[in-house]
Design a protein around this motif. Structure first.
Motif, PDB file in Angstrom:
ATOM      1  N   LYS A  75       4.779 -10.063  -1.600  1.00 12.33           N
ATOM      2  CA  LYS A  75       3.415  -9.790  -2.078  1.00 12.33           C
ATOM      3  C   LYS A  75       2.572  -9.147  -0.986  1.00 12.33           C
ATOM      4  O   LYS A  75       1.594  -8.475  -1.252  1.00 12.33           O
ATOM      5  N   SER A  76       2.958  -9.371   0.274  1.00 13.70           N
ATOM      6  CA  SER A  76       2.279  -8.766   1.407  1.00 13.70           C
ATOM      7  C   SER A  76       3.340  -8.123   2.291  1.00 13.70           C
ATOM      8  O   SER A  76       4.200  -8.804   2.841  1.00 13.70           O
ATOM      9  N   LEU A  77       3.280  -6.812   2.412  1.00 14.10           N
ATOM     10  CA  LEU A  77       4.302  -6.051   3.124  1.00 14.10           C
ATOM     11  C   LEU A  77       3.630  -5.173   4.169  1.00 14.10           C
ATOM     12  O   LEU A  77       2.567  -4.599   3.913  1.00 14.10           O
ATOM     13  N   SER A 116       1.984  -4.202  -8.777  1.00  8.73           N
ATOM     14  CA  SER A 116       2.744  -5.445  -8.882  1.00  8.73           C
ATOM     15  C   SER A 116       2.005  -6.628  -8.276  1.00  8.73           C
ATOM     16  O   SER A 116       2.615  -7.610  -7.871  1.00  8.73           O
ATOM     17  N   ASP A 117       0.684  -6.526  -8.137  1.00 13.74           N
ATOM     18  CA  ASP A 117      -0.157  -7.583  -7.563  1.00 13.74           C
ATOM     19  C   ASP A 117       0.203  -7.905  -6.123  1.00 13.74           C
ATOM     20  O   ASP A 117       0.084  -9.048  -5.680  1.00 13.74           O
ATOM     21  N   GLY A 118       0.641  -6.919  -5.380  1.00 13.71           N
ATOM     22  CA  GLY A 118       0.920  -7.078  -3.960  1.00 13.71           C
ATOM     23  C   GLY A 118      -0.025  -6.190  -3.169  1.00 13.71           C
ATOM     24  O   GLY A 118      -0.885  -5.510  -3.726  1.00 13.71           O
ATOM     25  N   LYS A 119       0.141  -6.198  -1.842  1.00 17.72           N
ATOM     26  CA  LYS A 119      -0.707  -5.341  -1.009  1.00 17.72           C
ATOM     27  C   LYS A 119       0.007  -5.021   0.297  1.00 17.72           C
ATOM     28  O   LYS A 119       0.931  -5.727   0.710  1.00 17.72           O
ATOM     29  N   LEU A 120      -0.431  -3.947   0.921  1.00 16.71           N
ATOM     30  CA  LEU A 120       0.055  -3.611   2.257  1.00 16.71           C
ATOM     31  C   LEU A 120      -0.752  -4.428   3.260  1.00 16.71           C
ATOM     32  O   LEU A 120      -1.983  -4.454   3.195  1.00 16.71           O
TER      33      LEU A 120
END
Length: 166
Positions: free
Chosen positions: A34-36, A56-60
């Motif tokens: 989710k956090s990349l 996809s409800d993730g973030k950088l």
């Protein structure tokens, strides 16, 4: 009549979510993805990764310490090669090649997997009578190549995370 429409709409939406329907471009991400954090990527790869994560409800992540997974891009290369030339001396068929070599790390800089490589190739006909349309087509193909590379990278990251669990 309005109540019946509302009920039908609610039932249809309920059925869509029950069958596993999701918006195009979304990926079911594990919590670690989710956090990349993406290190050393081109602007196009960075933008496409951000878009896929957002869908996809993730973030950088802003820093590697904030990320569940760190992706270190070791080499990235996008090439355009002329395959055939027409009678006017201009290219009539073009091949686009994309090469990406990367490795996954956790937030403590421990490698999650060996180095990974993705190679994608596309060919298209370059009609010289419709130059503007073909330029747009080439840009769309490049975007699709980056999108496919990000999806492949995410699938491999998910496999790397699953292999780390005891």
């Amino acid at each position: 009549m309005k109540k019946i429409r509302k009920i039908v709409l609610i039932v249809v939406l309920g059925m869509l979510t029950a069958c596993g329907y999701h918006l195009r471009g979304t990926i079911a991400l594990p919590a670690a993805l989710k956090s990349l954090y993406l290190f050393g990527a081109s602007g196009a790869l960075h933008a496409e990764t951000k878009a896929v994560l957002k869908a996809s409800d993730g973030k950088l992540a802003i820093s590697p310490n904030d990320a569940g997974v760190v992706v270190k891009v070791l080499k990235e290369d996008f090439r355009r090669r002329v395959l055939s030339v027409g009678s006017t001396g201009k290219s009539s068929e073009v091949e686009l090649n994309y090469y990406l070599r990367f490795q996954f790390y956790d937030s403590k800089e421990n490698p999650l997997q060996e180095e990974q490589t993705i190679e994608i190739s596309r060919e298209f006909f370059n009609d010289q009578t419709a130059i503007l349309a073909k330029e747009n087509e080439e840009n769309m193909i490049q975007s699709e190549i980056y999108r496919q590379a990000v999806r492949m990278m995410m699938a491999r990251a998910q496999a790397a995370i699953e292999n780390q669990k005891p």
